[in-house]
Scaffold this motif. Structure first.
Motif, short mmCIF file in Angstrom:
data_model
loop_
_atom_site.label_atom_id
_atom_site.label_comp_id
_atom_site.label_asym_id
_atom_site.label_seq_id
_atom_site.Cartn_x
_atom_site.Cartn_y
_atom_site.Cartn_z
N CYS A 17 -11.16 1.38 -3.10
CA CYS A 17 -9.68 1.94 -3.29
C CYS A 17 -9.07 1.32 -4.43
O CYS A 17 -9.11 0.30 -4.54
CB CYS A 17 -9.24 1.91 -2.26
SG CYS A 17 -7.26 2.45 -2.26
N VAL A 19 -5.79 1.50 -5.06
CA VAL A 19 -4.69 1.09 -4.51
C VAL A 19 -4.66 -0.35 -3.86
O VAL A 19 -4.06 -1.28 -4.34
CB VAL A 19 -4.02 2.09 -3.64
CG1 VAL A 19 -2.48 1.65 -3.08
CG2 VAL A 19 -4.01 3.53 -4.41
N CYS A 20 -5.69 -0.30 -3.06
CA CYS A 20 -5.71 -1.77 -1.94
C CYS A 20 -7.12 -2.33 -2.00
O CYS A 20 -7.16 -3.62 -1.69
CB CYS A 20 -5.23 -1.18 -0.75
SG CYS A 20 -6.62 -0.14 0.21
N CYS A 38 -9.54 6.47 0.87
CA CYS A 38 -9.43 5.26 1.35
C CYS A 38 -9.40 4.98 2.74
O CYS A 38 -9.12 5.89 3.44
CB CYS A 38 -8.03 4.65 0.97
SG CYS A 38 -7.92 2.81 1.48
N SER A 40 -8.36 2.23 4.39
CA SER A 40 -7.35 1.52 5.15
C SER A 40 -6.21 2.24 6.13
O SER A 40 -5.92 3.40 5.77
CB SER A 40 -6.50 0.85 3.72
OG SER A 40 -5.28 0.59 4.12
N HIS A 61 -0.67 6.79 -1.21
CA HIS A 61 -2.02 5.93 -1.21
C HIS A 61 -3.15 6.90 -1.16
O HIS A 61 -4.22 6.68 -1.69
CB HIS A 61 -1.85 4.84 -0.08
CG HIS A 61 -2.67 3.75 -0.06
ND1 HIS A 61 -2.44 2.71 0.39
CD2 HIS A 61 -4.06 3.92 -0.46
CE1 HIS A 61 -3.79 1.98 0.44
NE2 HIS A 61 -4.45 2.44 -0.07
ZN LIG Z 1 -6.32 1.88 -0.24
#
Ligand SMILES: [Zn+2]
Length: 81
Positions: A17, A19-20, A38, A40, A61
């Protein structure tokens, strides 16, 4: 082209991912097209209360983590070498 090939690709950092940095997983697939998102908890927008800021952020996200992979079997084998 099978699930194991995709799983191997998704283990790789460059497919995580943006983003994270968590691992992504397959959420949808057609013949040569795989959609991943993702994995998460922060991206699971449906776990948040509707209409809240937290849910909006989670949804963002989720959207940003979306990736579509178009592969032929040959492409995958080449990547795995
Ligand atoms: Zn993520």
């Amino acid at each position: 082209m099978n699930m194991e090939h995709i799983e191997t690709l998704l283990e790789k950092k460059e497919f995580h991912c943006p983003v994270c940095g968590n691992r992504r997983y397959v959420t949808d697939h057609g013949h040569h097209e795989w959609t991943v998102h993702c994995s998460s908890a922060e991206a699971r927008f449906w776990d948040f209360e509707r209409g809240t800021m937290a849910q909006r952020m989670a949804m963002q996200h989720w959207d940003q983590s979306r990736l579509e992979l178009f592969f032929t079997v040959e492409d995958v084998l080449r990547k795995l070498e």
